[in-house]
Design a protein around this motif. Sequence first.
Motif, mmCIF file in Angstrom:
data_model
loop_
_atom_site.group_PDB
_atom_site.id
_atom_site.type_symbol
_atom_site.label_atom_id
_atom_site.label_comp_id
_atom_site.label_asym_id
_atom_site.label_seq_id
_atom_site.Cartn_x
_atom_site.Cartn_y
_atom_site.Cartn_z
ATOM 1 N N ASP A 4 67.520 -10.361 -28.592
ATOM 2 C CA ASP A 4 67.484 -11.769 -28.196
ATOM 3 C C ASP A 4 68.887 -12.347 -28.091
ATOM 4 N N LEU A 5 69.769 -11.948 -29.006
ATOM 5 C CA LEU A 5 71.150 -12.422 -28.938
ATOM 6 C C LEU A 5 71.804 -11.913 -27.664
ATOM 7 N N GLY A 6 71.615 -10.616 -27.408
ATOM 8 C CA GLY A 6 72.244 -10.025 -26.237
ATOM 9 C C GLY A 6 71.686 -10.551 -24.930
ATOM 10 N N ASN A 7 70.429 -10.956 -24.919
ATOM 11 C CA ASN A 7 69.820 -11.475 -23.704
ATOM 12 C C ASN A 7 70.144 -12.941 -23.473
ATOM 13 N N GLY A 8 70.674 -13.609 -24.493
ATOM 14 C CA GLY A 8 70.974 -15.021 -24.334
ATOM 15 C C GLY A 8 69.837 -15.940 -24.726
ATOM 16 N N ASN A 9 68.780 -15.401 -25.359
ATOM 17 C CA ASN A 9 67.711 -16.276 -25.838
ATOM 18 C C ASN A 9 68.093 -16.930 -27.164
ATOM 19 N N ALA A 10 68.813 -16.182 -27.998
ATOM 20 C CA ALA A 10 69.216 -16.694 -29.304
ATOM 21 C C ALA A 10 70.695 -17.051 -29.258
ATOM 22 N N MET A 11 71.044 -18.201 -29.808
ATOM 23 C CA MET A 11 72.437 -18.645 -29.761
ATOM 24 C C MET A 11 73.233 -18.136 -30.936
ATOM 25 N N MET A 12 72.533 -17.853 -32.030
ATOM 26 C CA MET A 12 73.219 -17.299 -33.192
ATOM 27 C C MET A 12 72.350 -16.201 -33.794
ATOM 28 N N CYS A 13 72.990 -15.304 -34.500
ATOM 29 C CA CYS A 13 72.243 -14.238 -35.159
ATOM 30 C C CYS A 13 72.817 -14.064 -36.548
ATOM 31 N N TYR A 14 71.944 -14.155 -37.557
ATOM 32 C CA TYR A 14 72.415 -14.025 -38.937
ATOM 33 C C TYR A 14 71.989 -12.648 -39.429
ATOM 34 N N ASP A 15 72.821 -11.668 -39.178
ATOM 35 C CA ASP A 15 72.460 -10.309 -39.554
ATOM 36 C C ASP A 15 73.733 -9.463 -39.641
ATOM 37 N N ALA A 16 73.550 -8.143 -39.681
ATOM 38 C CA ALA A 16 74.684 -7.244 -39.925
ATOM 39 C C ALA A 16 75.713 -7.312 -38.810
ATOM 40 N N ASP A 17 76.987 -7.363 -39.190
ATOM 41 C CA ASP A 17 78.019 -7.421 -38.155
ATOM 42 C C ASP A 17 78.026 -6.163 -37.297
ATOM 43 N N SER A 18 77.726 -5.021 -37.901
ATOM 44 C CA SER A 18 77.764 -3.801 -37.111
ATOM 45 C C SER A 18 76.557 -3.668 -36.201
ATOM 46 N N ALA A 19 75.511 -4.466 -36.436
ATOM 47 C CA ALA A 19 74.356 -4.419 -35.533
ATOM 48 C C ALA A 19 74.637 -5.243 -34.293
ATOM 49 N N THR A 20 75.387 -6.338 -34.462
ATOM 50 C CA THR A 20 75.680 -7.185 -33.310
ATOM 51 C C THR A 20 76.928 -6.701 -32.570
ATOM 52 N N TYR A 21 77.762 -5.959 -33.261
ATOM 53 C CA TYR A 21 79.001 -5.420 -32.684
ATOM 54 C C TYR A 21 78.791 -4.707 -31.355
ATOM 55 N N PRO A 22 77.828 -3.756 -31.262
ATOM 56 C CA PRO A 22 77.686 -3.038 -29.992
ATOM 57 C C PRO A 22 77.284 -3.934 -28.829
ATOM 58 N N LYS A 23 76.711 -5.091 -29.107
ATOM 59 C CA LYS A 23 76.220 -5.928 -28.016
ATOM 60 C C LYS A 23 77.346 -6.532 -27.191
ATOM 61 N N ASN A 24 78.554 -6.547 -27.764
ATOM 62 C CA ASN A 24 79.652 -7.171 -27.043
ATOM 63 C C ASN A 24 80.456 -6.188 -26.202
ATOM 64 N N LYS A 25 80.051 -4.943 -26.233
ATOM 65 C CA LYS A 25 80.786 -3.967 -25.415
ATOM 66 C C LYS A 25 80.382 -4.167 -23.966
ATOM 67 N N PRO A 26 81.314 -3.978 -23.058
ATOM 68 C CA PRO A 26 81.029 -4.255 -21.642
ATOM 69 C C PRO A 26 79.807 -3.483 -21.166
ATOM 70 N N GLY A 27 78.895 -4.187 -20.531
ATOM 71 C CA GLY A 27 77.710 -3.537 -19.993
ATOM 72 C C GLY A 27 76.605 -3.298 -20.988
ATOM 73 N N ALA A 28 76.856 -3.593 -22.243
ATOM 74 C CA ALA A 28 75.833 -3.282 -23.250
ATOM 75 C C ALA A 28 74.719 -4.309 -23.261
ATOM 76 N N SER A 29 74.989 -5.517 -22.841
ATOM 77 C CA SER A 29 73.939 -6.534 -22.856
ATOM 78 C C SER A 29 74.315 -7.618 -21.865
ATOM 79 N N ALA A 30 73.364 -8.502 -21.588
ATOM 80 C CA ALA A 30 73.613 -9.561 -20.618
ATOM 81 C C ALA A 30 74.723 -10.489 -21.077
ATOM 82 N N GLN A 31 74.835 -10.686 -22.393
ATOM 83 C CA GLN A 31 75.839 -11.610 -22.931
ATOM 84 C C GLN A 31 77.095 -10.896 -23.407
ATOM 85 N N ALA A 32 77.252 -9.638 -23.002
ATOM 86 C CA ALA A 32 78.437 -8.899 -23.437
ATOM 87 C C ALA A 32 79.693 -9.649 -22.998
ATOM 88 N N GLY A 33 80.625 -9.785 -23.929
ATOM 89 C CA GLY A 33 81.849 -10.519 -23.614
ATOM 90 C C GLY A 33 81.760 -11.981 -24.007
#
Lengths: 287, 311, 466
Positions: free
Chosen positions: C299-328
Amino acid sequence: MAELMPGQKRLTPGAVISDIALVGWFVFALFPLLWMLLLAMKTPAEQTTTYFAFSPTLENFVTVLTQRGTDLTSVDFKSALLTSVINCGGAVIVSLLIGIPAAYAAGRWKFKGSEDLMFNMLSFRFAPELMVIVPLFVIYNEVGLFDTKAGMIWVLQLVTMPLVVWILRSYFQDLPEDLEQAALLDGYTRRRAFVMVALPLVRPGIAAAALLAFIFAWNNYVFPLILADTNASTVTVAITKFLGGGGQAYYNLTAAAALIGALPPLVLALSIQRYLVRGLSFGAVKS
Amino acid sequence: MTTVTKERPTAPGPELPTVPDSRRRLRPYILSLPALLVVVGILYPFVLGAYYSILNYAAANPNPEVVWFANFASVLADSDFWTSVRITAVFAIAATVIETVLGVGIALLLNRSSFVGKIFEKVLILPLMIAPVIAGVMWKLMFNPQFGVLNYVLGLGSSFDWLSKNLALWSSILVDVWTYTPFVAILVLAGIRSLPREPFEASEVDGASWWYMFRRLMLPMMWPYILVAVIFRFMDCLKAFDSIFVLTAGGPGLATRTLQIGAYEDSITFQNYSRGSTYMFLLWIIVFITARYLVKVLGKAQRRAAGAEEE
Amino acid sequence: MARSWSRRELLRAAGLAAGAAITAPALSACGVGGTTEHPNGANAVSGGFDWRKASGQTVRLLQTPHPYQQSFQPLLTEFTDLTGIEVVVDLVPEGAYFTKLNTELAGGSGAHDVFMVGAYFIWQYGPPGWMEDLKPWIDNPAATNPDYDFEDIFEGLRTSTAWDFQLGSPLGSGGQWAIPWGFENNVICYNKAFFDQRGIKPAEDWGNFQQLAIDLTDRAQNRYGVTFRGSKSWATIHPGFMTQYSRMGFKDYTFANGELQAGMNSPEAIEFQKQWVDLARVAGPTSWTTYEYPNCTTDLGNGNAMMCYDADSATYPKNKPGASAQAGNLAWHPGPAGPDGSYATNLWTWSLAMNSAAKNKLPAWLFIQWATGKEAMSKAVPAAFADPTRQSVFDGAFKQTLGAFPGYLEAFETVVNSSKIQFTPQTKFFETTQGWAVALQDIYSGEDAAERLSSFASTAQSKVNV
C-alpha cells in the motif's frame, strides 16, 4: 431423434433461462482464473497497481521454468513438477494395486469385517492431517523415509486410498456375476476371469477414481511441506516459495507458477475424459 | 447391458468343484490383506498422535508425563473451543449445502446438452486444479479493498472489507464454493448420465410433467450420488484449514477459527502439542460420528433407489 | 448393527491400548519428548584456527526467502572456495517457515545444521535444549577466526539473542543462542513527495501523529494516513505497536515479587491501545485485520498509504528505482517520540542459529561466523541487505548506499541507541502475544477496550507465570 431425460427440452424460454444460469455460474468460476492469467503476465511494478490495462509479458512463465533473472533465489520448479508427477502418480498406482483387490473382495463378497474395513479406510481420510504430522515426522526420520519419494507415496495413501477403494467398491458391487461365471465355466481361473472380464468393465471407475485421487494428492500441501525437503518436495509447495519474503511479494510469479502447476492434472483430466462421461456412476443403479 | 435387479451377494462367489473350500473362503481376506496392512500402518502414527493428547507434551515441557484426561477437561471447558465448534459447523453445513444445491443445479443444466452446456462442460473441472492454499492467496488478493479487482469491478469502493468480522466466514465459504462445486457437479452429472432411460420414457409416454418425473423418479435415483458428494464435502469442510488460514489466519478475533485452525495454533504456533492433539482428537470424533451417520443414510438411499428403478 | 458397533469399538479400544503400550518406549526411542542430550560441540575443536578445518564436509541450511538470504545466495560459492565446505540450502515459504522449523526441532532430527531465527523464537526453542549455545564456540580460538570481532555487532542485538531462560531474568544473561545477521528498526516511512506538495512535515509526537494521519485520509481517493499490521498474529504487536507503546512509557510485564505482572491493563495503557485501534479504523487500511507487512509495504509503494509504521528494512526496497509506483518518493523518519522524548524502539533481528542436534557442527559454525563476519556482510550490502548488524559495516559499506534514501540514516541514528527488544522475555511469548493481537482485533470490531484488555491481561498473566 435424441432421447430426452427430464429437463432436456428443445429451444424454449426455459432453455434460454437455463443457458443464462449456466453462463452465470461459469462467469463466476472462470473469472478468478482469467484474473490469475492476467496477473501472471504482469511485471512486479504492475502486479498490484493495474487492473485490466497493462503491458503484458510472458517473462514470468519463463522465470518460473528456468529460475532465471530474478533477485529471488532459485526455486527448482521443473524438478518439483517432475517430483510431483512421480509422487502423485506413484501414490495413485499403489492405491490402485492395493485397493482394487480389496474393493473387489469387499464389493463381491460381504465377508466378515468388510464393512468395518471399508469404513476405517474412509475415516482415515478424514483424520486431520495435523494430527499425524508430528508423529509421522518422528517416525520418518527414524526409519529413513524423510524426504524420500517413497515416503511421500506412502503418506499420500492417506489421501488416495480411501477415494480409490470407495469408488471402486461400488463398481464391483454392481458388476453382474454372470459374465465372470461364463468365463469360469469356459475354464479360466478366477484370476484370469477377473483380469479379462471384470477389470475392463470397471475401467470407467478406475479412470474416475485415479483422476480424483491424483488431483487431491497433487493439491496436498501439508505433507510435502513437513515431510520433505528438496528431494521429494512437490509443486504445490514450490508455488508458495514464489511468494517471496522480506516485504517483496511476487504475486505475478506465484500466479504463473500456479497456472503451470495446474497443467499436469488438467492434461490427465482431459485425456481420460471419455471414461468420465460414463464414469463416475457410483453404481447404485445400472442401465 | 441387460437390466438386472441387483441383490447384494451375501455368499462367496460361484461354485466350482475344482477349488478347495477353505481357500475359497480365505480368498477375500487374502485380497484385502495389503489394504489391511496399509490401514494398520496408518493407524500407528494416528495412535501416536492420539497418545499426545493424554500427555502434557509441549516445547515448554519437553519431559512429558501422562496426565490422562486433563487436556480434555481443559479444552472442553474452554469457551474458545466451543466457539470453534460452532464456526466449523456453520462453515461445513453452509458450504456443503450451497455446493450441493449449485452442483446439482449445474449438473441438471449441463445434462440438457445444449450448445452452451457442451462448451462449459469441458472447463467445469478447472477450479479444482488450483490447490486450496493457492486459491486462498489469489482470493485474498482479489478481496483486497485497496487494490483488489473485486471491489473495482463490482463498484464497491475502497471501504468495503470482505474479510471483516461479519463477512469473513462467508467470504471463506465463497472461496470453498468456488473451488469445490465442480466436484459435486461432476459426480452428480456422471450419476445422472448413468441412470436408466426406461422409467423416464415410460412416464413421458404416460404424460407426466417434468416436475413429477424429477421428484418421483430422478431425485430418488440421483440421491445416492448426491449423498456421496455430500459425505466427501462435509467431511472435508469439517477439517477446513488451508484456504481459510491464508485468508484470515482464523480471525478477526475468533470469527473464522475452525477447529483445525485452533489445533494448528496450539500445536504449531504455541508448540503445545498435547493440547493441539486433544483438539484434533475431538475433531476426529466429531467427523467419525457424522460420517457413520451419513453412510447409514447413504445405504438407505441406495436401497430406495434400487426400488425406484423397478417402478 | 449393534453387534458391529461393539466389534468395532473393541477393535479400536484394543488397538489404542496396544498402541499406548508400545508407544511409550517407542516414543522415547524416537526422540519425542525428553530434553535432547546433545553435548556442545565447541570443546571438541582444538588446534589453531583454519578456515579449511572442515574441508570436504557439508553444511545444511534452512532458510526462508528474504532479502538477507537473497543477497547472500551469490556469495555462497565464495564460502565453498574459502572453506571447502559444500552448502545445501533448503528454502521454505515464509508463511510456513516456522511450521517446518518447529516440527523439525521438536522431532529432533537434526536435518539442518543452521537455521534463520528471530529473537523471540529463542525463548521457545531454547528451554527444551534444541539450540546450541554459541558462546563456547565464540570463546574457542581454535574454532573462531581472530578477526571475528564479536563486539563489533551492535550491543542491543547481542543482548537480544542471549538469555538464561529464568523467569524475570533480563535479556543478555545466559548463553548466546544465535548470532544477529540482519536487523530492523521500526520507524516511519512516509511519502515525502506528497508531504512536500502540501508543505507538511512528519509529526514529532503521538497526538500530532494521529491528527496528521486522519487529515491525510481521503477514502474517496482511496488514500489513507498510516498503515500498520493488524493480522491475527504475534507479528502484529511487535513492530510499530510495541515501538510506540514503549515510547509512551508502558511495559508488557514487570517482574515483581517473583512473578511477572501484566502492564497492558493500566488505565493509561488501555487509553493508548484504544487510540491505536481507533487510528487503524479511521486512518488505516480497510481490511486492517488481515494486514501483514507485505500488504502494508504494498500500500505504501502503491501510494494508497501515506505513512507506514513498520520495519525500516521492509520499506527500504520500495524506494529502489522501478520497485514500486512510489519509488523515489519515500523518506524515513524516527516517528513520534514519547511524552518524555523517548525513542524506545522495538527491533527485530534475523539471526543464524545452530541446531543442537546438528550433524555437522564445525562446518555450521564456520558458516555462521563467515556469514556474520565483516567481509561477507559488506559484500552483501549493495544487494538490498538492510540493516547490517555490525557497526563497522554500517559505517562503511552501508552508509554509502543511503544517498537515495532520505532520512534513513538520520532515523537510524536517532533510534539505534534506544533500540532493543522491548518485550519481557518469557516462554509463552507466542501464545500471549497472539492473544494480545486478538484482543486488539476484538476492540477494532467494537468491544470495550477496558474490559477486553483487562480480561486479556489476567489470562496472559496466569499463562506466563506457570
